[in-house]
Write an enzyme that holds these catalytic residues in place. Structure first.
Site, PDB file in Angstrom:
ATOM      1  N   HIS A 240       0.883   2.280  -8.231  1.00 17.25           N
ATOM      2  CA  HIS A 240       0.074   3.522  -7.983  1.00 17.25           C
ATOM      3  C   HIS A 240      -1.173   3.085  -8.972  1.00 17.25           C
ATOM      4  O   HIS A 240      -1.465   4.062  -9.575  1.00 17.25           O
ATOM      5  CB  HIS A 240       0.780   4.589  -8.418  1.00 17.25           C
ATOM      6  CG  HIS A 240       1.945   5.086  -7.466  1.00 17.25           C
ATOM      7  ND1 HIS A 240       1.828   4.632  -6.113  1.00 17.25           N
ATOM      8  CD2 HIS A 240       3.093   5.503  -7.602  1.00 17.25           C
ATOM      9  CE1 HIS A 240       2.776   5.216  -5.428  1.00 17.25           C
ATOM     10  NE2 HIS A 240       3.759   5.697  -6.376  1.00 17.25           N
TER      11      HIS A 240
ATOM     12  N   LEU B  61       1.018  -1.186   0.081  1.00 19.36           N
ATOM     13  CA  LEU B  61      -0.212  -0.039   0.044  1.00 19.36           C
ATOM     14  C   LEU B  61       0.850   1.193  -0.157  1.00 19.36           C
ATOM     15  O   LEU B  61       1.818   1.277   0.818  1.00 19.36           O
ATOM     16  CB  LEU B  61      -0.961  -0.060   1.127  1.00 19.36           C
ATOM     17  CG  LEU B  61      -2.016  -0.893   1.258  1.00 19.36           C
ATOM     18  CD1 LEU B  61      -2.786  -0.683   2.584  1.00 19.36           C
ATOM     19  CD2 LEU B  61      -3.059  -0.861   0.185  1.00 19.36           C
ATOM     20  N   ASP B  62       0.591   2.162  -0.858  1.00 20.77           N
ATOM     21  CA  ASP B  62       1.320   3.395  -0.779  1.00 20.77           C
ATOM     22  C   ASP B  62       1.646   4.017   0.498  1.00 20.77           C
ATOM     23  O   ASP B  62       0.636   3.978   1.178  1.00 20.77           O
ATOM     24  CB  ASP B  62       0.703   4.389  -1.614  1.00 20.77           C
ATOM     25  CG  ASP B  62       0.729   4.164  -3.235  1.00 20.77           C
ATOM     26  OD1 ASP B  62       1.429   3.075  -3.684  1.00 20.77           O
ATOM     27  OD2 ASP B  62      -0.112   4.629  -4.001  1.00 20.77           O
ATOM     28  N   LYS B  63       2.577   4.825   0.602  1.00 17.54           N
ATOM     29  CA  LYS B  63       2.836   5.412   1.997  1.00 17.54           C
ATOM     30  C   LYS B  63       1.729   6.402   2.336  1.00 17.54           C
ATOM     31  O   LYS B  63       1.117   6.236   3.798  1.00 17.54           O
ATOM     32  CB  LYS B  63       3.947   6.325   1.908  1.00 17.54           C
ATOM     33  CG  LYS B  63       4.638   6.989   3.177  1.00 17.54           C
ATOM     34  CD  LYS B  63       6.015   7.613   3.010  1.00 17.54           C
ATOM     35  CE  LYS B  63       6.385   8.282   4.129  1.00 17.54           C
ATOM     36  NZ  LYS B  63       7.524   9.410   4.162  1.00 17.54           N
TER      37      LYS B  63
ATOM     38  N   THR C 244      -1.289   5.723   1.776  1.00 20.89           N
ATOM     39  CA  THR C 244      -2.723   5.090   1.671  1.00 20.89           C
ATOM     40  C   THR C 244      -2.784   4.313   2.884  1.00 20.89           C
ATOM     41  O   THR C 244      -2.036   3.684   3.177  1.00 20.89           O
ATOM     42  CB  THR C 244      -2.559   3.778   0.301  1.00 20.89           C
ATOM     43  OG1 THR C 244      -2.514   4.691  -0.792  1.00 20.89           O
ATOM     44  CG2 THR C 244      -3.820   3.046   0.172  1.00 20.89           C
TER      45      THR C 244
END
Length: 261
Positions: free
Chosen positions: A210, A120-122, A124
């Site tokens: 992403h 998961l993105d930073k 998110t």
């Protein structure tokens, strides 16, 4: 929450039939091999009602009765944790600059060396499975499996039925890749000072870098908040506060095909 404590009450998976006793106990968080050796010398470890003389003896952790200081040890080979990942934390096992999701685990829950399944993105939030079950991770992440992942997001811009159709047909990203069909649902829209903000749900069947953000960029809109709520059959427990986690329930393990012994 302590995996060491939980490991004394649960067992999952089937592994190698015999292992060194000191390795089993060390993996379960009872100390280093040197610590185990000292406990053996002090008569603190019993296997099948007999005091252990050699910390390197072979045991079957699934069948033999192992006791440390009179406490029964029930072996657990795998750990399965559900985390509600907060923003500002990266999905990695270690990093020199940023805090990782593993840093959020208690020391006891790190003994079996779990890792995040996917990323998961930073910035998110939401559902993240943390485990040391490599086979399960492969099954959930394999591009051939097309495991569905559902997100909720706030998007700057008016997400409309045209976007729903485009996502259903597949969106071409900035690198020329066309995504698999995705299910976009419009949950609500709000008029704000800086324009319309749309609350949406999106289910995708792949995991490009992403991807959700890039899909909306492809239709001229920007994701300003993103949260994953499900991955395959596993759904985020909304009772979990951001940055907290718990072990999967028996029902959740069964849904993932990992029934407990």
């Amino acid at each position: 929450m302590s995996s060491k404590q939980n490991s004394k009450g649960k067992g999952t998976g089937k592994g190698k039939s015999t292992q060194r006793l000191d390795k089993v106990l060390s993996n379960m968080g009872w100390g280093s091999r040197a610590d185990i050796k000292k406990m053996v010398k002090q008569g603190m470890i019993v296997v099948n009602n007999a005091a252990v003389k050699d910390s390197g003896m072979q045991v079957d952790p699934h069948r033999d009765i192992i006791e440390v200081q009179g406490e029964r040890v029930l072996y657990r080979e795998y750990v399965y944790l559900m985390m509600n990942k907060p923003q500002g934390v990266i999905s990695a096992t270690e990093d020199k600059r940023d805090k990782t999701v593993i840093d959020l685990l208690s020391q006891d829950d790190r003994w079996l060396q779990p890792f995040p399944v996917g990323r998961l993105d930073k910035d998110t939030e939401g559902l993240l499975l943390i485990t040391n079950d490599g086979q399960l991770a492969h099954e959930l992440l394999s591009p051939k499996k097309h495991v569905p992942k559902t997100y909720e997001a706030y998007v700057q811009g008016n997400v409309d039925e045209e976007d729903v159709i485009r996502f259903r047909e597949g969106v071409t990203l900035d690198d020329g890749y066309t995504t698999l069909p995705a299910e976009l649902k419009i949950l609500s829209r709000e008029d704000e000072a800086d324009g319309v903000k749309s609350h949406i749900s999106l289910t995708i069947h792949e995991g490009k870098f992403h991807q959700v953000k890039r899909m909306f960029e492809a239709v001229g809109k920007k994701v300003v908040y993103l949260k994953r709520i499900s991955m395959g059959s596993l759904r985020l427990d909304e009772a979990l506060a951001l940055g907290t986690y718990r072990e999967l329930t028996s029902a959740e393990l069964e849904l993932l095909g990992r029934a407990q012994d």
